[in-house]
Motif scaffolding. Structure first.
Motif, PDB file in Angstrom:
ATOM      1  N   SER A   1      -4.181   9.645   0.848  1.00 39.76           N
ATOM      2  CA  SER A   1      -3.803   8.709   1.506  1.00 39.76           C
ATOM      3  C   SER A   1      -4.625   8.129   1.874  1.00 39.76           C
ATOM      4  CB  SER A   1      -2.499   8.876   2.473  1.00 39.76           C
ATOM      5  OG  SER A   1      -3.251  10.096   3.104  1.00 39.76           O
ATOM      6  N   ILE A   2      -4.521   6.770   2.807  1.00 38.26           N
ATOM      7  CA  ILE A   2      -5.144   5.771   3.381  1.00 38.26           C
ATOM      8  C   ILE A   2      -4.491   5.527   4.441  1.00 38.26           C
ATOM      9  CG2 ILE A   2      -5.469   4.358   2.654  1.00 38.26           C
ATOM     10  CD1 ILE A   2      -8.777   3.847   2.797  1.00 38.26           C
ATOM     11  N   GLY A   3      -5.373   5.473   5.694  1.00 38.15           N
ATOM     12  CA  GLY A   3      -4.585   4.877   7.552  1.00 38.15           C
ATOM     13  C   GLY A   3      -5.570   4.251   7.621  1.00 38.15           C
ATOM     14  N   LEU A   4      -4.560   4.202   9.309  1.00 37.74           N
ATOM     15  CA  LEU A   4      -5.388   3.519  10.586  1.00 37.74           C
ATOM     16  C   LEU A   4      -4.890   4.036  11.952  1.00 37.74           C
ATOM     17  CD1 LEU A   4      -5.208  -0.267  10.403  1.00 37.74           C
ATOM     18  CD2 LEU A   4      -7.677   0.961  10.392  1.00 37.74           C
ATOM     19  N   GLU A   5      -5.228   4.905  12.567  1.00 41.36           N
ATOM     20  CA  GLU A   5      -5.055   5.129  13.889  1.00 41.36           C
ATOM     21  C   GLU A   5      -6.265   4.897  15.111  1.00 41.36           C
ATOM     22  OE1 GLU A   5      -5.203  10.820  13.949  1.00 41.36           O
ATOM     23  OE2 GLU A   5      -6.852   9.214  13.778  1.00 41.36           O
ATOM     24  N   TYR A   6      -5.143   4.746  16.189  1.00 43.12           N
ATOM     25  CA  TYR A   6      -5.338   4.433  16.909  1.00 43.12           C
ATOM     26  C   TYR A   6      -5.433   5.198  18.103  1.00 43.12           C
ATOM     27  CZ  TYR A   6      -5.173   2.840  21.723  1.00 43.12           C
ATOM     28  OH  TYR A   6      -5.241   2.670  23.022  1.00 43.12           O
ATOM     29  N   ILE A   7      -6.245   6.049  18.489  1.00 44.96           N
ATOM     30  CA  ILE A   7      -6.391   6.797  19.455  1.00 44.96           C
ATOM     31  C   ILE A   7      -6.764   6.646  21.276  1.00 44.96           C
ATOM     32  CG2 ILE A   7      -8.320   8.735  20.215  1.00 44.96           C
ATOM     33  CD1 ILE A   7      -7.193   9.663  17.747  1.00 44.96           C
ATOM     34  N   ASP A   8      -6.098   6.744  22.116  1.00 48.15           N
ATOM     35  CA  ASP A   8      -6.420   7.053  23.288  1.00 48.15           C
ATOM     36  C   ASP A   8      -6.672   8.144  23.881  1.00 48.15           C
ATOM     37  OD1 ASP A   8      -6.452   6.833  26.167  1.00 48.15           O
ATOM     38  OD2 ASP A   8      -3.986   6.491  26.107  1.00 48.15           O
ATOM     39  N   ASP A   9      -7.916   8.635  24.082  1.00 47.99           N
ATOM     40  CA  ASP A   9      -9.148   9.968  23.901  1.00 47.99           C
ATOM     41  C   ASP A   9      -8.779  10.418  25.803  1.00 47.99           C
ATOM     42  OD1 ASP A   9     -11.049  11.856  24.291  1.00 47.99           O
ATOM     43  OD2 ASP A   9     -11.756  11.299  22.562  1.00 47.99           O
ATOM     44  N   LYS A  10      -7.989  11.204  26.162  1.00 49.98           N
ATOM     45  CA  LYS A  10      -8.054  11.478  27.635  1.00 49.98           C
ATOM     46  C   LYS A  10      -9.836  11.977  27.806  1.00 49.98           C
ATOM     47  CE  LYS A  10      -3.043  11.943  26.261  1.00 49.98           C
ATOM     48  NZ  LYS A  10      -1.896  12.681  26.067  1.00 49.98           N
TER      49      LYS A  10
ATOM     50  N   SER B   1       4.410   5.560   2.424  1.00 49.09           N
ATOM     51  CA  SER B   1       4.574   5.525   4.038  1.00 49.09           C
ATOM     52  C   SER B   1       4.370   6.902   4.798  1.00 49.09           C
ATOM     53  CB  SER B   1       4.444   4.057   4.803  1.00 49.09           C
ATOM     54  OG  SER B   1       4.020   3.299   3.650  1.00 49.09           O
ATOM     55  N   THR B   2       3.463   7.470   5.472  1.00 56.13           N
ATOM     56  CA  THR B   2       4.057   8.116   6.819  1.00 56.13           C
ATOM     57  C   THR B   2       3.555   6.929   8.025  1.00 56.13           C
ATOM     58  OG1 THR B   2       3.358   9.410   5.472  1.00 56.13           O
ATOM     59  CG2 THR B   2       3.171  10.830   7.744  1.00 56.13           C
ATOM     60  N   PHE B   3       4.433   7.364   8.925  1.00 56.14           N
ATOM     61  CA  PHE B   3       3.909   7.360  10.543  1.00 56.14           C
ATOM     62  C   PHE B   3       3.729   8.098  11.478  1.00 56.14           C
ATOM     63  CE2 PHE B   3       5.256   6.814  15.351  1.00 56.14           C
ATOM     64  CZ  PHE B   3       4.283   5.940  15.291  1.00 56.14           C
ATOM     65  N   MET B   4       3.298   8.925  12.017  1.00 48.80           N
ATOM     66  CA  MET B   4       2.684   9.732  12.953  1.00 48.80           C
ATOM     67  C   MET B   4       2.131   9.409  14.459  1.00 48.80           C
ATOM     68  SD  MET B   4       0.983  13.142  10.285  1.00 48.80           S
ATOM     69  CE  MET B   4       0.217  11.719   9.343  1.00 48.80           C
ATOM     70  N   TYR B   5       3.028  10.476  14.850  1.00 49.19           N
ATOM     71  CA  TYR B   5       2.571  10.427  16.754  1.00 49.19           C
ATOM     72  C   TYR B   5       2.338  10.934  17.164  1.00 49.19           C
ATOM     73  CZ  TYR B   5       3.525   9.938  21.937  1.00 49.19           C
ATOM     74  OH  TYR B   5       3.104  10.552  23.573  1.00 49.19           O
ATOM     75  N   LYS B   6       1.013  11.566  18.517  1.00 49.28           N
ATOM     76  CA  LYS B   6       0.397  12.859  18.553  1.00 49.28           C
ATOM     77  C   LYS B   6      -0.197  12.751  19.875  1.00 49.28           C
ATOM     78  CE  LYS B   6      -1.158  16.790  15.922  1.00 49.28           C
ATOM     79  NZ  LYS B   6      -2.192  17.703  14.892  1.00 49.28           N
TER      80      LYS B   6
ATOM     81  N   PHE C   1      -6.018  13.785  23.642  1.00 43.23           N
ATOM     82  CA  PHE C   1      -5.438  12.241  23.232  1.00 43.23           C
ATOM     83  C   PHE C   1      -4.394  12.262  23.038  1.00 43.23           C
ATOM     84  CE2 PHE C   1      -6.336  15.399  19.162  1.00 43.23           C
ATOM     85  CZ  PHE C   1      -5.149  14.529  18.308  1.00 43.23           C
ATOM     86  N   THR C   2      -4.451  10.604  22.678  1.00 38.95           N
ATOM     87  CA  THR C   2      -2.531  10.580  22.004  1.00 38.95           C
ATOM     88  C   THR C   2      -3.042   9.931  20.456  1.00 38.95           C
ATOM     89  OG1 THR C   2      -1.281  10.309  24.222  1.00 38.95           O
ATOM     90  CG2 THR C   2      -0.825   9.541  22.353  1.00 38.95           C
ATOM     91  N   SER C   3      -1.922   9.891  19.788  1.00 35.93           N
ATOM     92  CA  SER C   3      -2.970   9.544  18.123  1.00 35.93           C
ATOM     93  C   SER C   3      -1.838   8.532  17.628  1.00 35.93           C
ATOM     94  CB  SER C   3      -3.434  10.233  17.406  1.00 35.93           C
ATOM     95  OG  SER C   3      -3.020   9.738  16.282  1.00 35.93           O
ATOM     96  N   TYR C   4      -1.984   7.131  17.373  1.00 32.65           N
ATOM     97  CA  TYR C   4      -0.644   6.364  16.497  1.00 32.65           C
ATOM     98  C   TYR C   4      -1.281   6.233  15.447  1.00 32.65           C
ATOM     99  CZ  TYR C   4       1.255   5.346  21.365  1.00 32.65           C
ATOM    100  OH  TYR C   4       1.564   5.579  22.778  1.00 32.65           O
ATOM    101  N   TYR C   5      -0.371   6.787  13.595  1.00 34.35           N
ATOM    102  CA  TYR C   5      -1.556   7.018  13.119  1.00 34.35           C
ATOM    103  C   TYR C   5      -0.232   6.306  11.543  1.00 34.35           C
ATOM    104  CZ  TYR C   5      -3.934   9.045   8.346  1.00 34.35           C
ATOM    105  OH  TYR C   5      -4.500   8.812   7.366  1.00 34.35           O
ATOM    106  N   TYR C   6      -0.746   5.456  10.834  1.00 41.56           N
ATOM    107  CA  TYR C   6      -0.216   5.236   9.885  1.00 41.56           C
ATOM    108  C   TYR C   6      -1.053   5.532   8.781  1.00 41.56           C
ATOM    109  CZ  TYR C   6       1.880   1.678   5.812  1.00 41.56           C
ATOM    110  OH  TYR C   6       2.244   1.342   4.808  1.00 41.56           O
ATOM    111  N   HIS C   7      -0.451   5.816   7.040  1.00 40.21           N
ATOM    112  CA  HIS C   7      -0.543   6.216   6.270  1.00 40.21           C
ATOM    113  C   HIS C   7      -0.295   5.663   4.909  1.00 40.21           C
ATOM    114  CE1 HIS C   7       0.365   9.620   4.687  1.00 40.21           C
ATOM    115  NE2 HIS C   7       0.087  10.048   5.798  1.00 40.21           N
ATOM    116  N   TYR C   8      -0.981   4.986   4.309  1.00 40.03           N
ATOM    117  CA  TYR C   8      -0.109   4.868   2.968  1.00 40.03           C
ATOM    118  C   TYR C   8      -0.503   5.850   1.823  1.00 40.03           C
ATOM    119  CZ  TYR C   8       0.693   1.781  -0.923  1.00 40.03           C
ATOM    120  OH  TYR C   8       1.316   0.916  -2.445  1.00 40.03           O
TER     121      TYR C   8
END
Length: 202
Positions: free
Chosen positions: A55-64, A31-36, A41-48
């Motif tokens: 890999s496949i995962g979910l990403e939460y985006i705060d689009d500025k 697994s991998t966790f990424m913050y950008k 934007f700000t992104s919180y992304y986890y993939h497996y």
């Protein structure tokens, strides 16, 4: 081409790519966790990585830029790799679709080539939204001031240049990258905005 035809086309490409022998996105079962975070934007992304191929995962985006937030379902495939005694290269295909199906999906390619002392990468991502369609282009080059061993702290002095077709201007600025074990941190600064990337594999 309608959005559902585009999505079907992307899925067909992904299924075709899946048969290509490739290096892991992460290790199988990893697994991998990424913050950008940057000015857009700000992104919180986890993939497996179910296997070593993708890999496949979910990403939460705060689009500025669009003042919106949403979730992306993302997939990334390692399309090609080549290792030599002195270098390695990787080419990836990536795609995603948001929980706002009629508004947002993306697809693109990114890749890198590196030795122990030189690193280069590129990324071209096409983003489609109901209100706007645009492309993000990014290129990086960097040098390591020393060649670290396997478990050492690795340091890179980098230069990034990028342009999106929303602002339609190239922006170039320096940043530093630190890598040790399963943790990577990148930090840059431009036009009163921090550009930060954090990654942890487990």
């Amino acid at each position: 081409m309608g959005i559902y035809k585009k999505i079907s086309f992307i899925c067909l490409i992904l299924l075709s790519i899946n048969i290509v022998e490739a290096r892991p996105i992460s290790w199988s079962g990893g697994s991998t966790f990424m913050y950008k975070s940057n000015s857009m934007f700000t992104s919180y992304y986890y993939h497996y990585s179910p296997t070593y191929k993708y890999s496949i995962g979910l990403e939460y985006i705060d689009d500025k830029y669009f003042k919106d937030d949403y979730l992306n379902l993302r997939a990334t495939y390692l399309v090609d790799r080549k290792n030599t005694k002195e270098s390695q290269r990787n080419l990836y295909f990536t795609t995603g679709i948001s929980n706002k199906l009629e508004d947002s999906f993306f697809y693109g390619v990114h890749g890198d080539w590196e030795t122990r002392r030189v690193f280069t990468s590129f990324s071209i991502i096409n983003k489609h939204r109901k209100i706007k369609e645009y492309t993000e282009n990014e290129f990086q080059i960097g040098l390591a001031p020393y060649a670290g061993e396997y478990n050492d702290l690795h340091t890179w002095i980098m230069l990034k240049t990028k342009k999106d077709t929303l602002n339609n201007i190239w922006e170039t600025y320096p940043f530093v990258k630190f890598f040790k074990g399963d943790i990577l941190i990148e930090i840059g600064y431009k036009n009163s905005h921090w550009d930060v990337h954090y990654m942890m594999r487990f």
